[in-house]
Scaffold this motif. Structure first.
Motif, PDB file in Angstrom:
ATOM      1  N   CYS A  37      48.795 -19.720  66.604  1.00 22.64           N
ATOM      2  CA  CYS A  37      48.677 -18.898  65.392  1.00 22.64           C
ATOM      3  C   CYS A  37      49.783 -17.859  65.504  1.00 22.64           C
ATOM      4  O   CYS A  37      49.822 -17.108  66.484  1.00 22.64           O
ATOM      5  N   CYS A  39      48.380 -13.960  65.727  1.00 23.18           N
ATOM      6  CA  CYS A  39      47.880 -13.341  66.962  1.00 23.18           C
ATOM      7  C   CYS A  39      48.443 -13.995  68.217  1.00 23.18           C
ATOM      8  O   CYS A  39      48.153 -13.550  69.327  1.00 23.18           O
ATOM      9  N   VAL A  42      47.743 -16.690  69.660  1.00 22.40           N
ATOM     10  CA  VAL A  42      46.836 -17.474  70.499  1.00 22.40           C
ATOM     11  C   VAL A  42      47.241 -18.963  70.421  1.00 22.40           C
ATOM     12  O   VAL A  42      47.658 -19.442  69.357  1.00 22.40           O
ATOM     13  N   CYS A  48      42.225 -18.645  61.294  1.00 24.56           N
ATOM     14  CA  CYS A  48      42.351 -18.607  62.757  1.00 24.56           C
ATOM     15  C   CYS A  48      41.020 -18.144  63.338  1.00 24.56           C
ATOM     16  O   CYS A  48      40.487 -17.118  62.937  1.00 24.56           O
ATOM     17  N   ASN A  96      40.560 -16.943  66.167  1.00 25.29           N
ATOM     18  CA  ASN A  96      40.765 -15.750  66.993  1.00 25.29           C
ATOM     19  C   ASN A  96      40.939 -14.473  66.171  1.00 25.29           C
ATOM     20  O   ASN A  96      40.295 -13.466  66.450  1.00 25.29           O
ATOM     21  N   CYS A  97      41.827 -14.511  65.153  1.00 22.94           N
ATOM     22  CA  CYS A  97      42.135 -13.270  64.429  1.00 22.94           C
ATOM     23  C   CYS A  97      41.603 -13.265  63.002  1.00 22.94           C
ATOM     24  O   CYS A  97      41.600 -12.223  62.357  1.00 22.94           O
TER      25      CYS A  97
HETATM   26 ZN   LIG Z   1      45.322 -15.793  64.946  1.00 21.08          ZN
END
Ligand SMILES: [Zn+2]
Length: 247
Positions: free
Chosen positions: A206, A209, A211, A232, A234-235
């Motif tokens: 991504c 972020c 990741v 995403c 993660n973010c």
């Molecule tokens: Zn992300």
């Protein structure tokens, strides 16, 4: 949420434009001229106060000099009157003559002392005038420094604002074709995520972020329909799949 892949790609264009606008705004705020102007303004204000104080000192000293010169003049006039009386021969009493001569002697000493005072004040007046001249020159210089910094800031503003205006016009043409719900989601995420609402999926990462996705995650993203708006894990940013996404 669903959006045509082409619209999702346009969202990346919009993100690039918005990031550019953010950079321009940041550049506008962080111009070195801001600090220069702040310092030059403070210097200018402080010097203005010093000039006013020095001018007051000069005025006071000039008045003090006038007063001291008047004192000398009074003593000199009185001494001249006494000398006239003495020269006229009108005073015959030895005691009166002695008193008069004594007073003439005292007045001469007094005049000498007062002339010393006048000289001392004249020296102080000269110093005060020199200080006013020096401070006035420094004040004028500080005005020039301030005006130059302001001119440089304004020139930088004009350049940045011109560029921002051009980028904003470009933004309008891109934003107008993006579906409203996608644009709304992007705007909300951009506010929450430090200015980046949409990121490319690039080489398994991504780009919002950074990741890196595990193969299983990538397979899950791959399994999503082309027009699905992927986020995403993660973010939370909108993750846009492109030809270079590595899936
Ligand atoms: Zn992300």
């Amino acid at each position: 949420m669903n959006a045509a892949p082409a619209d999702q790609i346009r969202l990346l264009d919009l993100q690039a434009i918005d990031s550019k606008l953010d950079q321009l705004a940041h550049r506008r705020r962080s111009l070195p001229e801001h600090a220069e102007i702040e310092k030059a303004t403070a210097d200018h204000t402080a010097l203005k106060d010093l000039v006013v104080a020095a001018q007051a000192q000069q005025g006071d000293t000039a008045r003090e000099l006038t007063k001291a010169e008047q004192d000398v003049e009074q003593v000199r006039a009185r001494s001249a009157r006494n000398q006239q009386r003495l020269d006229s021969g009108a005073i015959t009493s030895p005691k009166d003559l002695e008193n008069l001569q004594h007073e003439i002697g005292s007045l001469a000493k007094r005049q000498g002392d007062l002339e010393e005072v006048v000289l001392e004040i004249m020296e102080r007046l000269e110093s005060a005038q020199t200080r006013v001249t020096e401070l006035t020159a420094r004040l004028e210089h500080s005005s020039v420094v301030l005006k130059e910094a302001e001119a440089r800031r304004d020139a930088a503003f004009a350049e940045i604002d011109g560029e921002a205006e051009r980028v904003r016009r470009e933004r309008e043409t891109v934003a107008v074709v993006i579906p409203a719900d996608l644009l709304k989601l992007y705007t909300r995420l951009r506010e929450q995520q430090g200015g980046v609402g949409a990121a490319r999926l690039f080489q398994r990462r991504c780009e919002g972020c950074r990741v890196e996705f595990a193969v299983s995650d990538l397979n899950a993203i791959k399994a999503e329909p082309k027009d699905a708006v992927v986020r995403c894990d993660n973010c939370g940013r909108i993750l846009v799949r492109t030809a270079e996404s590595g899936i």
